[in-house]
Design a protein around this motif. Structure first.
Motif, PDB file in Angstrom:
ATOM      1  N   LYS A 514     114.686  -7.254 151.258  1.00  0.00           N
ATOM      2  CA  LYS A 514     113.664  -6.792 150.309  1.00  0.00           C
ATOM      3  C   LYS A 514     114.106  -7.028 148.872  1.00  0.00           C
ATOM      4  O   LYS A 514     113.313  -7.479 148.030  1.00  0.00           O
ATOM      5  N   GLN A 518     112.261  -9.578 146.224  1.00  0.00           N
ATOM      6  CA  GLN A 518     111.794  -9.082 144.938  1.00  0.00           C
ATOM      7  C   GLN A 518     112.416  -9.864 143.784  1.00  0.00           C
ATOM      8  O   GLN A 518     111.741 -10.215 142.812  1.00  0.00           O
ATOM      9  N   LYS A 521     110.792 -13.183 143.503  1.00  0.00           N
ATOM     10  CA  LYS A 521     109.474 -13.032 142.871  1.00  0.00           C
ATOM     11  C   LYS A 521     109.601 -12.944 141.355  1.00  0.00           C
ATOM     12  O   LYS A 521     108.876 -13.623 140.609  1.00  0.00           O
TER      13      LYS A 521
END
Length: 532
Positions: A514, A518, A521
Motif C-alpha cells: 500500500k 501510494q 501515485k
C-alpha cells in the motif's frame, strides 16, 4: 614527467571505459572533476605494473554473444538500488529510509514464510538424525526416507542420476497425470532441472544451429521474460518477436504469429515458439481456445513448442483457469498429440512455495525424436545433476500431504492462505494503479506482477535522451532516486514502439505494498507536472 604520468593515467581510464563526466561533471567542469579519475587511473597502472594491455581476456575479445546479452531484472536499476542501500547504511540523507525492491519475483525476500512441510522434508533429508525427533510429522519422515533410499549412500550430498532421482521423476509424472485428468506421463520423459531456467536454456541449446539465413529463429512474446532474449543472444540465435495485444488483455493473436513467422523466414529459419502462461510480466492467463490456436499454428508451421508454465498455481481471476499445453494437445487428437513437439517447464520458485533459492524445477518432453532425446541426456550429464536439495523441494511441490495425513491440514491452510493473499494483492495493485492519471493496468489474472502502461510527456522523453536512457529507464531511475522504489522498465521486457511500462512484483506484504502504491501515485503525479 608529471604531464606524461597524468596522460598515462587518463589513457588507462579511457581503456577501462571511464568518462570524465561519469561522476556528474558537465562538459565545462569535466577536467575540474577529473582528479579522482586520474588518481584511480594512476593507481590502476601501478597495480597492473604496465600489464593491463597484455591481458588475454578483454572486453574487446571476449565472447560477443555474452557481451550482447542483457537481463533487465537485475540490470542498471537494481545496481543503482544496491548503491543507494549502501549510502543509506552509511548515514546518507535521502527522501526515504529504505529501498523497496519490487523488481523480482522472490517471494521469501519479500517476507513470505516457507511452507512448513517442505522445509521439514528438506531438513530431514539434510540431517537424518532428525528422524529421532518427535517434532517432525510421520508423513514428512516417510517422504524423506523414500528420497534418501534413492540417494547414493542414502545421503543428500551424493550425485543423483543426470535426469534426477528416479523416485522424484516418478512423483512428477504422477503429479502431471493427476493435473491433466489422467493423461499418461512417462517418468523417462521427465528431467529434473536447476530451476525452470536451466531447462529452457538446455532445450534452446539443442534447437540452435545454422548460419546466415539458416540460423535458428526462436519466436518469443513481447513483452517477454528477459531470460529468453538473453539466452537467444548468448546462443547466437535469431529473436523473432510476436506482440501480445495490450488493448485486449495481453491476448495472443494467431494472425500476429503468422505475420511474424512469414517475415522471419526472409532472414532466418524459424524453429521454435515460446509461450509463457500465465504471463510474465503481463499476468494474463491464456484461454483454452488460445492454446489450441497456438498448437494448430505450431503444427502448420512445423515449430517446436516451449511452454513456460511456472505460474500455473498463480491464478487469481475467477473467470480464468490454467490449461496445460500437454492436456490441450492430447485433447486435440492424435493428428496433433502424436506429432507436435512440446517441452513444458515448472519450478519451485513460484506458485505458493516461492522457494527460489533451492533452484528446483522440471521439464517434460513430448514427441521428441529419440536420437535427439539421447543428445539431451548427454548434454544434461555434462553438468552431472541438478542440486539434490532442489530436487527434494520439487518433490514436495508435486507430492504434497494428502487428505488424512498428519500434515495435510496445516499444509492446506498455509497454501490457501498464500494464494488468497496474492489474489488480494493483485486486486489491490490493479485497483490503485488504475486510479493514477496517466497510468493504465490490465486485469491481473495470474502470475506475480503488474505491468502498467505509463504516459511519459515529450519533455521527459527529450530529457531521457540527453542522459542516454530509454524514457521508461529514465522514469524508473527517477522513481528509485526520489522514492526508493525499485521497479524494472518495460524496455527490459520489450514493448510496442511508442509505449512505456514498468514491471513491479505484487509479493510485498500488504501494508508495504500500500505504501509503495501510494508513493508511485504521488511520484507519477509530480513527474507529469514537472515535465508537462
Amino acid at each position: 614527467m608529471y604531464a606524461a604520468g597524468v596522460r598515462a593515467a587518463v589513457d588507462c581510464g579511457l581503456r577501462l571505459g571511464w568518462r570524465l563526466t561519469d561522476r556528474g561533471a558537465g562538459p565545462a567542469g569535466a577536467w575540474g572533476s577529473a582528479a579522482s579519475l586520474i588518481t584511480e587511473g594512476a593507481a590502476s597502472l601501478l597495480r597492473d605494473n604496465g600489464r593491463n594491455g597484455d591481458r588475454v581476456l578483454t572486453i574487446g575479445n571476449m565472447n560477443p554473444q555474452v557481451r550482447a546479452a542483457e537481463y533487465a531484472v537485475r540490470g542498471p536499476i537494481v545496481i543503482k538500488a544496491a548503491e543507494i542501500e549502501k549510502e543509506l547504511q552509511q548515514g546518507s540523507q535521502k527522501p526515504f529510509t529504505e529501498v523497496i525492491r519490487a523488481n523480482i519475483g522472490d517471494a521469501h525476500a519479500m517476507g513470505q514464510q516457507p511452507i512448513t512441510f517442505l522445509r521439514q522434508v528438506v531438513a530431514l533429508c539434510t540431517d537424518p538424525e532428525l528422524f529421532e525427533s518427535p517434532q517432525f510429522p510421520a508423513d514428512a519422515k516417510e517422504r524423506a526416507q523414500r528420497i534418501l533410499l534413492d540417494c547414493g549412500g542414502q545421503s543428500l550430498g551424493s550425485y543423483s542420476a543426470s535426469q534426477g532421482l528416479d523416485c522424484i521423476r516418478r512423483d512428477v509424472a504422477k503429479y502431471v497425470e493427476t493435473r491433466d485428468g489422467g493423461i499418461p506421463a512417462d517418468p523417462d520423459n521427465i528431467y529434473i532441472t536447476t530451476g525452470a531456467s536451466d531447462g529452457i536454456i538446455t532445450i534452446m541449446k539443442l534447437l540452435v544451429s545454422g548460419e546466415g539465413r539458416m540460423r535458428t529463429g526462436l519466436m518469443i512474446p513481447i513483452p517477454q521474460y528477459p531470460l529468453y532474449s538473453a539466452a537467444i543472444s548468448e546462443l547466437n540465435a535469431v529473436q523473432i518477436n510476436y506482440y501480445l495485444d495490450e488493448d485486449n488483455g495481453w491476448a495472443l493473436d494467431k494472425n500476429e504469429l503468422k505475420r511474424n513467422v512469414n517475415a522471419a523466414r526472409e532472414y532466418c529459419n524459424p524453429k521454435a515458439l515460446c509461450i509463457i502462461n500465465p504471463g510474465n510480466p503481463t499476468g494474463q492467463v491464456q484461454s483454452k481456445k488460445c492454446i489450441e490456436d497456438v498448437i494448430t499454428f505450431a503444427y502448420e508451421e512445423k515449430l517446436f513448442l516451449l511452454a513456460d508454465e511456472v505460474y500455473q498455481e498463480n491464478i487469481y481471476s475467477k473467470d480464468c483457469k490454467f490449461h496445460s499445453f500437454k492436456k490441450v494437445l492430447h485433447e486435440m487428437g492424435p493428428e496433433y498429440s502424436n506429432t507436435v513437439e512440446l517441452v513444458s517447464f515448472h519450478s519451485t520458485s513460484k506458485g505458493y512455495t516461492g522457494e527460489c533459492g533451492f533452484r528446483g524445477g522440471y521439464m517434460e518432453v513430448i514427441n521428441m525424436d529419440p536420437e535427439v532425446q539421447a543428445q539431451l541426456e548427454k548434454l544434461l550429464s555434462v553438468r552431472l545433476c541438478s542440486p539434490v536439495p532442489g530436487q527434494v523441494a520439487m518433490d514436495v511441490v508435486v507430492n504434497p500431504p494428502k487428505p488424512g495425513e498428519e500434515s495435510y491440514e496445516m499444509f492446506t491452510l498455509e497454501k490457501m492462505g498464500i494464494l488468497h493473499n496474492l489474489a488480494e494483492k493483485a486486486k489491490l495493485t490493479e485497483k490503485v494503479l488504475n486510479t493514477i492519471p496517466g497510468m493504465r493496468c490490465n486485469h491481473l489474472q495470474g502470475a506475480m506482477y503488474a505491468f502498467p502502461r505509463i504516459f511519459i510527456p515529450s519533455k521527459a522523453i527529450i530529457e531521457a535522451e540527453t542522459h542516454g536512457m530509454a524514457p521508461d529507464m529514465f522514469y524508473c531511475m527517477r522513481l528509485l532516486e526520489e522514492t526508493g522504489i525499485c521497479v524494472v522498465p518495460g524496455s527490459g521486457f520489450g514493448q510496442k514502439e511508442g509505449t512505456y511500462h514498468f514491471r513491479m512484483t505484487i509479493l510485498l506484504p500488504v501494508e508495504k505494498l500500500k505504501v509503495l502504491l501510494q508513493n508511485i501515485k504521488e511520484f507519477h503525479t509530480k513527474f507529469l507536472q514537472k515535465h508537462a
